[in-house]
Design an enzyme around this catalytic site. Structure first.
Site, PDB file in Angstrom:
ATOM      1  N   MET A  81       1.003 -24.848  -9.401  1.00 50.00           N
ATOM      2  CA  MET A  81       1.319 -25.681  -8.391  1.00 50.00           C
ATOM      3  C   MET A  81       0.690 -26.707  -7.215  1.00 50.00           C
ATOM      4  O   MET A  81      -0.385 -25.761  -7.002  1.00 50.00           O
ATOM      5  CB  MET A  81       3.094 -25.320  -7.606  1.00 50.00           C
ATOM      6  CG  MET A  81       3.962 -24.848  -8.677  1.00 50.00           C
ATOM      7  SD  MET A  81       5.184 -23.567  -7.610  1.00 50.00           S
ATOM      8  CE  MET A  81       5.714 -24.325  -7.319  1.00 50.00           C
ATOM      9  N   HIS A  82       1.542 -27.731  -6.512  1.00 50.23           N
ATOM     10  CA  HIS A  82       1.201 -28.358  -5.335  1.00 50.23           C
ATOM     11  C   HIS A  82       0.314 -29.499  -5.770  1.00 50.23           C
ATOM     12  O   HIS A  82      -0.096 -29.987  -4.598  1.00 50.23           O
ATOM     13  CB  HIS A  82       1.544 -26.675  -4.778  1.00 50.23           C
ATOM     14  CG  HIS A  82       2.395 -26.222  -3.829  1.00 50.23           C
ATOM     15  ND1 HIS A  82       3.111 -26.565  -3.950  1.00 50.23           N
ATOM     16  CD2 HIS A  82       2.497 -24.948  -4.588  1.00 50.23           C
ATOM     17  CE1 HIS A  82       4.578 -25.590  -4.079  1.00 50.23           C
ATOM     18  NE2 HIS A  82       3.484 -24.794  -3.837  1.00 50.23           N
ATOM     19  N   ASP A 240       3.597 -22.767 -12.580  1.00 51.83           N
ATOM     20  CA  ASP A 240       2.988 -21.945 -13.424  1.00 51.83           C
ATOM     21  C   ASP A 240       4.265 -20.726 -13.065  1.00 51.83           C
ATOM     22  O   ASP A 240       4.280 -20.202 -13.892  1.00 51.83           O
ATOM     23  CB  ASP A 240       1.794 -21.093 -12.928  1.00 51.83           C
ATOM     24  CG  ASP A 240       1.582 -21.434 -11.207  1.00 51.83           C
ATOM     25  OD1 ASP A 240       2.832 -21.760 -10.514  1.00 51.83           O
ATOM     26  OD2 ASP A 240       0.410 -21.170 -10.789  1.00 51.83           O
TER      27      ASP A 240
END
Length: 499
Positions: A81-82, A240
């Site tokens: 992520m991110h 995820d």
């Protein structure tokens, strides 16, 4: 027999799973890649390395001939992520991706609060401004690399860039978009208010899709390189943690997940996007239809243990390194560890805090330290669980996945510290399996994600709390919670000495 592929684009490796209609993993490939850490707090990767290693993994799978390419109906994705990937009008990355565990953006988080307001940001995104999120990274590039920012046509998250290179279609699913600080969670749209306030052109945000939606088919050149068919359907996939939840059966109210990978997660299913946790835990879109999840994060969970092993048992196999921890009693003979080796996220959003061993003396042996690291990681995750319980959630059964599910001693420790029954599934590939399940659902194999989970997921073992150790750990947890408060100031004073 029909098959689907789940691709899990992680921080250290991409994993490719071939899964049949009964949920059995028929072939598995893993391709690793490095982090780029040029200075303290920086963490980057070359997006094209993700693509290269994924294509190599897919080609290896096809060359192994577990099935014909035409039998593979769909592909979907799980991804770290991110991370920020900025691409130009031709879809080429303009710089390395800035990853989730990069902590250079403290001043940008402050800028977000000053401009948007902390309460208003929580109203819109349901999440606080943290260094790991995507928006602060975008502001950092805008401030420090303006030429690159001006050339950016679109931003993507890691698995979305990978999928784009496989299909030629730009998109981002809601579960990953929720981790950017740019998504209005209640409206499920990009926030014009945030973009305007921070002078971000909203056109840089890609089209939004559901995790189970089809986002094209494989490009001819990808099919040529891998041996796959151009008719293979490609689905959006998810973050995820969302895919880890799907791959662990967290698909109804009351179900909770403990995932210990590089970072650690306590995740609980939610049916509503209207709850208010005041930013103490994260609130994201699920990959399942119409669902959400709350999540607490330990920034360096499995990473704390892998760091310790790298320093004190580099040449040993993991099982050998931890083989005698079961002889260590609760409390590790008076030794306590806090897993803040890369800062912390929940409940302390603190990039400056660092880890501690408390209570060392000459009687301690390596096994005490290993056990203390396991306990410290689990205590940190228990802080998130405590927030859930204090909000009224009942948590009595937890599915444990990742590295924390590979050791029976650690699973029993989780049962005792969490005071809940721990379930270990027969498949430990949570995010990758979740991606495969999204593909199976997208292909129409099942009427619901719940039906898919019932067919694909099987319980291997359960661990129940041991009452005497539950009580001991309750007392130790109180001591653990004091360590952050006692060491925060010391770590701030030590910060200038870090290289």
């Amino acid at each position: 027999m029909k098959y689907v592929i789940g691709i899990d684009l992680g921080t250290s490796a991409v994993k490719v799973l071939l899964v049949d209609q009964e949920g059995e993993i028929r072939y598995e490939v893993s391709k690793s890649y490095p982090l780029i850490q040029e200075q303290q707090g920086y963490s980057e990767q070359d997006p094209n390395v993700w693509v290269r290693e994924t294509l190599d993994g897919l080609a290896e799978l096809i060359q192994a001939r577990p099935c014909s390419p035409e039998q593979i109906e769909g592909i979907s994705f799980s991804g770290q992520m991110h991370g920020l990937v900025l691409v130009d009008e031709q879809g080429q990355p303009l710089r390395n991706a800035i990853l989730w565990n990069d902590t250079r953006t403290t001043s940008q988080c402050q800028e977000i609060y000053q401009t948007i307001g902390e309460e208003r940001l929580l109203d819109i995104t349901k999440n606080p401004a943290l260094e790991g999120f995507t928006l602060p990274k975008m502001l950092w590039v805008k401030q420090h690399e303006p030429d690159i920012y001006e050339r950016a046509s679109t931003f993507l998250l890691p698995k979305d860039y990978l999928r784009y290179k496989l299909t030629g279609q730009l998109a981002m699913d809601y579960s990953d978009a929720a981790g950017t600080l740019l998504l209005d969670i209640e409206e499920n749209t990009w926030s014009e208010e945030i973009c305007q306030a921070l002078e971000i052109n909203i056109t840089i945000c890609p089209p939004l899709v559901a995790s189970y939606e089809q986002t094209g088919t494989l490009l001819p050149q990808v099919a040529d390189v891998t041996g796959l068919s151009t008719s293979t359907k490609v689905f959006a996939g998810g973050a995820d943690n969302a895919c880890g939840a799907i791959g662990s059966g967290i698909l109804e109210e009351g179900k909770t997940l403990c995932s210990i990978g590089t970072s650690g997660v306590i995740l609980s299913y939610e049916t509503s996007n209207h709850k208010d946790f005041g930013g103490k835990v994260h609130y994201f879109n699920h990959g399942a239809p119409g669902a959400y999840y709350t999540m607490g994060v330990t920034l360096a969970a499995g990473y704390s243990l892998s760091w310790f092993k790298e320093v004190f048992g580099e040449d040993e196999e993991f099982d050998d390194f931890v083989h005698d921890v079961e002889t260590v009693p609760p409390g590790s003979n008076g030794l306590l560890f806090t897993p803040y080796v890369a800062g912390e996220r929940t409940p302390h959003a603190d990039a400056m805090i660092r880890g501690s061993f408390i209570g060392m003396d000459s009687s301690h042996r390596r096994k005490d330290f290993v056990n203390a690291v396991m306990e410290g990681i689990t205590f940190s995750l228990n802080e998130s669980l405590e927030i859930f319980r204090n909000s009224g959630k009942k948590v009595d059964t937890i599915v444990s996945t990742g590295g924390g599910a590979k050791n029976h001693h650690w699973l029993q420790m989780q049962a005792n510290i969490f005071n809940a029954t721990i379930i270990k599934l027969s498949s430990a590939q949570g995010p990758g399996m979740g991606a495969a399940m999204l593909s199976a659902y997208g292909c129409g194999w099942f009427d619901s994600m719940e039906d898919c989970a019932e067919e694909f997921l099987k319980v291997e073992q359960t661990f129940t709390p041991q009452k005497d150790q539950v009580h001991e750990y309750e007392e130790l947890f109180k001591i653990y919670q004091d360590v952050y408060v006692q060491t925060k100031g010391l770590n701030e004073r030590l910060a200038s000495y870090r290289s």
